[in-house]
Design a protein around this motif. Structure first.
Motif, short mmCIF file in Angstrom:
data_model
loop_
_atom_site.label_atom_id
_atom_site.label_comp_id
_atom_site.label_asym_id
_atom_site.label_seq_id
_atom_site.Cartn_x
_atom_site.Cartn_y
_atom_site.Cartn_z
N MET A 61 22.37 31.38 139.36
CA MET A 61 22.17 30.48 140.48
C MET A 61 21.35 29.26 140.05
N ARG A 62 20.31 29.49 139.28
CA ARG A 62 19.46 28.39 138.83
C ARG A 62 20.24 27.40 137.97
N LEU A 63 21.09 27.92 137.08
CA LEU A 63 21.92 27.03 136.26
C LEU A 63 22.83 26.18 137.15
N GLN A 64 23.45 26.81 138.13
CA GLN A 64 24.35 26.09 139.03
C GLN A 64 23.60 25.01 139.81
N PHE A 65 22.46 25.35 140.37
CA PHE A 65 21.71 24.37 141.17
C PHE A 65 21.18 23.23 140.31
N GLU A 66 20.76 23.54 139.09
CA GLU A 66 20.31 22.47 138.18
C GLU A 66 21.44 21.49 137.92
N ARG A 67 22.64 22.01 137.67
CA ARG A 67 23.80 21.14 137.43
C ARG A 67 24.11 20.30 138.66
N GLU A 68 24.15 20.95 139.83
CA GLU A 68 24.52 20.25 141.05
C GLU A 68 23.51 19.19 141.45
N LYS A 69 22.23 19.45 141.22
CA LYS A 69 21.19 18.51 141.65
C LYS A 69 20.76 17.57 140.55
N GLY A 70 21.25 17.80 139.34
CA GLY A 70 20.91 16.92 138.23
C GLY A 70 19.45 16.99 137.81
N LEU A 71 18.81 18.10 138.07
CA LEU A 71 17.40 18.30 137.72
C LEU A 71 17.28 19.52 136.83
N LYS A 72 16.24 19.56 136.05
CA LYS A 72 15.97 20.70 135.18
C LYS A 72 14.69 21.38 135.62
N MET A 73 14.74 22.70 135.65
CA MET A 73 13.51 23.46 135.91
C MET A 73 12.81 23.65 134.58
N GLU A 74 11.52 23.41 134.57
CA GLU A 74 10.75 23.57 133.34
C GLU A 74 10.40 25.05 133.19
N ALA A 75 10.85 25.63 132.09
CA ALA A 75 10.65 27.06 131.89
C ALA A 75 9.44 27.39 131.04
N SER A 76 8.85 26.39 130.41
CA SER A 76 7.73 26.67 129.51
C SER A 76 6.49 27.07 130.30
N LYS A 77 5.71 27.94 129.71
CA LYS A 77 4.47 28.37 130.35
C LYS A 77 3.40 27.33 130.13
N MET A 78 2.55 27.20 131.12
CA MET A 78 1.44 26.26 131.01
C MET A 78 0.22 27.00 130.47
N LYS A 79 -0.56 26.30 129.70
CA LYS A 79 -1.75 26.88 129.10
C LYS A 79 -2.82 27.10 130.17
N ASN A 80 -3.35 28.32 130.21
CA ASN A 80 -4.45 28.60 131.14
C ASN A 80 -5.71 27.95 130.61
N GLU A 81 -6.35 27.24 131.50
CA GLU A 81 -7.58 26.56 131.11
C GLU A 81 -8.76 27.21 131.82
N SER A 82 -9.94 26.99 131.29
CA SER A 82 -11.12 27.51 131.97
C SER A 82 -11.35 26.69 133.23
N GLU A 83 -12.11 27.24 134.16
CA GLU A 83 -12.34 26.56 135.43
C GLU A 83 -12.95 25.17 135.23
N GLU A 84 -13.76 25.01 134.21
CA GLU A 84 -14.40 23.73 133.98
C GLU A 84 -13.39 22.66 133.55
N ASP A 85 -12.29 23.09 132.90
CA ASP A 85 -11.30 22.14 132.39
C ASP A 85 -10.25 21.74 133.42
N ILE A 86 -10.24 22.39 134.58
CA ILE A 86 -9.22 22.08 135.58
C ILE A 86 -9.66 20.86 136.38
N SER A 87 -8.84 19.82 136.29
CA SER A 87 -9.15 18.58 137.01
C SER A 87 -8.15 18.39 138.14
N GLU A 88 -8.37 17.36 138.94
CA GLU A 88 -7.44 17.05 140.02
C GLU A 88 -6.06 16.71 139.46
#
Length: 159
Positions: free
Chosen positions: A64-91
């Motif tokens: 379903m995700r492949l189909q919707f990405e094709r139809e909407k012309g958008l890509k879902m980013e599958a890479s994981k984001m690096k967890n940061e410490s609370e001090e490093d999280i900014s707006e």
């Protein structure tokens, strides 16, 4: 190739709806749908799921995700984001992650506002359906060879 149909009905369909089938979704098979590359991508997703079926029980709606990405012309980013410490999280980090999450959800949302999902349901219903159709001798009339193949794949992957 299979295509997810959402909130549609055929005029000769015997299924009736008081809300014009909003929220209803089903898979329809079209052997000529998609390019060779798209069909190869679908087959790769199927093989990956089969290989990892004991590690990940749910399909994650990859087709379903492949189909919707094709139809909407958008890509879902599958890479994981690096967890940061609370001090490093900014707006900026929070805003970036929220936008990414909203984009992913908007790709999965249908035009009439719902999010279709892969609900496998209780497996005992599928077995009963196949046995009932077989005993009554209408298995091949009720289910196309493509549907039968997908049912076998489903049972193999989920048993």
């Amino acid at each position: 190739m299979w295509k997810l149909k959402v909130s549609e009905c055929k005029e000769d369909e015997s299924v009736r709806s008081v809300n014009h089938h909003i929220g209803r979704h089903y898979w329809e098979f079209d052997p000529y749908l998609g390019t060779k590359e798209e069909r190869a991508q679908v087959e790769q997703v199927r093989q990956e799921f089969t290989i990892n079926r004991f590690k990940f029980k749910h399909s994650s709606n990859r087709l379903m995700r492949l189909q919707f990405e094709r139809e909407k012309g958008l890509k879902m980013e599958a890479s994981k984001m690096k967890n940061e410490s609370e001090e490093d999280i900014s707006e900026e980090v929070v805003e970036s992650r929220l936008k990414r999450g909203l984009r992913s959800l908007s790709i999965l949302q249908t035009e009439d506002g719902f999010w279709p999902t892969d609900y496998s349901g209780p497996l005992f219903l599928l077995s009963g359906l196949v046995i009932g159709l077989s005993v009554t001798g209408v298995l091949n009339e009720a289910l196309t060879p493509d549907h039968q193949c997908e049912m076998r794949r489903f049972l193999f992957n989920h048993q």
